[in-house]
Design a protein around this motif. Sequence first.
Motif, PDB file in Angstrom:
ATOM      1  N   ALA A   1      37.821   9.869  41.093  1.00 31.24           N
ATOM      2  CA  ALA A   1      38.615  11.103  40.574  1.00 31.24           C
ATOM      3  C   ALA A   1      37.598  12.358  40.119  1.00 31.24           C
ATOM      4  CB  ALA A   1      38.845  10.482  39.136  1.00 31.24           C
ATOM      5  N   ASP A   2      36.363  11.894  39.972  1.00 34.28           N
ATOM      6  CA  ASP A   2      35.585  13.127  39.964  1.00 34.28           C
ATOM      7  C   ASP A   2      35.394  13.875  41.331  1.00 34.28           C
ATOM      8  OD1 ASP A   2      33.518  14.604  38.202  1.00 34.28           O
ATOM      9  OD2 ASP A   2      32.157  13.764  39.584  1.00 34.28           O
ATOM     10  N   ALA A   3      35.206  13.028  42.257  1.00 38.42           N
ATOM     11  CA  ALA A   3      35.125  13.697  43.489  1.00 38.42           C
ATOM     12  C   ALA A   3      36.656  14.566  43.946  1.00 38.42           C
ATOM     13  CB  ALA A   3      35.233  12.539  44.855  1.00 38.42           C
ATOM     14  N   THR A   4      37.644  13.950  43.756  1.00 40.96           N
ATOM     15  CA  THR A   4      38.813  14.749  43.770  1.00 40.96           C
ATOM     16  C   THR A   4      38.754  16.123  43.044  1.00 40.96           C
ATOM     17  OG1 THR A   4      40.013  12.756  44.047  1.00 40.96           O
ATOM     18  CG2 THR A   4      41.301  14.528  43.742  1.00 40.96           C
ATOM     19  N   ALA A   5      38.264  16.060  41.943  1.00 37.19           N
ATOM     20  CA  ALA A   5      38.464  17.218  40.991  1.00 37.19           C
ATOM     21  C   ALA A   5      37.281  18.142  41.725  1.00 37.19           C
ATOM     22  CB  ALA A   5      37.977  16.871  39.677  1.00 37.19           C
ATOM     23  N   ASP A   6      36.145  17.869  42.253  1.00 34.38           N
ATOM     24  CA  ASP A   6      35.240  18.616  43.033  1.00 34.38           C
ATOM     25  C   ASP A   6      35.918  19.256  44.051  1.00 34.38           C
ATOM     26  OD1 ASP A   6      33.456  17.904  41.045  1.00 34.38           O
ATOM     27  OD2 ASP A   6      32.203  16.607  42.199  1.00 34.38           O
ATOM     28  N   LEU A   7      36.392  18.621  44.803  1.00 28.47           N
ATOM     29  CA  LEU A   7      37.187  19.347  46.091  1.00 28.47           C
ATOM     30  C   LEU A   7      38.399  20.108  45.677  1.00 28.47           C
ATOM     31  CD1 LEU A   7      37.764  19.080  49.211  1.00 28.47           C
ATOM     32  CD2 LEU A   7      39.172  17.382  48.834  1.00 28.47           C
ATOM     33  N   LEU A   8      39.026  19.993  44.751  1.00 32.16           N
ATOM     34  CA  LEU A   8      39.981  20.841  44.413  1.00 32.16           C
ATOM     35  C   LEU A   8      39.379  21.932  43.874  1.00 32.16           C
ATOM     36  CD1 LEU A   8      42.682  18.366  42.731  1.00 32.16           C
ATOM     37  CD2 LEU A   8      42.714  19.617  44.817  1.00 32.16           C
TER      38      LEU A   8
END
Length: 297
Positions: A282-289
């Motif tokens: 989830a944190d990686a998703t937020a970083d990408l966004l």
Amino acid sequence: MTYDVYTPLVLSLLLSAAGPLIARRVAPALAARVLTSAAVLTAAATTWSLVLLAATLLGAAPPVIREAREDGHPVTDPVPGAIGVAACLALLTVGVQVYRALRAERRTRRVLRRLCVGHPADTELIVAASEVPQAFAIPGRPGRILVTSAMLSALEPAERRVLLAHERAHLAHRHGPLVTAATFAAVANPLLGPVRSAVAFLVERWADEQAASAVGDRRTAARALARAALTAGRNGTACALHFTDRAVTRRIAALQTTPPPRLWPAAAAVLALGALPTLLAADATADLLRQLSGALH
């Protein structure tokens, strides 16, 4: 995203290493539940991590980054292109394997349903005339227990009660869906293969403990398992829950000792290990966004 997106794969290895240890030291019912839950969470996280890596190559990220660079904004690729390609190939492989596993599961269910054809809906026990000693639970609604005449004739009356109590435990506690969930987690993430094996062993140990409790004699339960294992045939039905499957020697030894304790701290640690990859994904998703959002402004 640089590190978070890869960490679920590393944590998969830790969970696989912890699985056999938990299986030996924690009560089977508790260990089977927490390992299955952790495996499903970890498999979902690793699959989503592959989606994120592939999205940087195949999704909307490259056009956005290209446009940002054309506008003079210094933006780097979220991940190297080679890793994005590898993630795409891994996702394709996972998809094919999951599809094959689903087809195998459907075939198995059809075979098991055919075994029950011709019997009344409220029939729990199906006795098949066969010279091959077998006994297994058939998950479903209702669940059935199939025992061959050869198996029944090989056991004494008290041992038959152990066998039936064992198979009833499989049905009552829905061990079939537990093993299926762990199996699909291992299909999606092959690193979780040892966890799947541990869960399959644990549901048998769980049923052993339930059977010993039902008959009130652990030695009788161990003797029934030993006698059934010595007389059981080698042929079996895939995915059925067999009385004589899964490391019989270890199961007999376990029935000759006291039941393992419910080590809640160890169980909580396994659940935390399973939840951590989900949080990191989830944190990686937020970083990408955030990176893509910055490229647009």
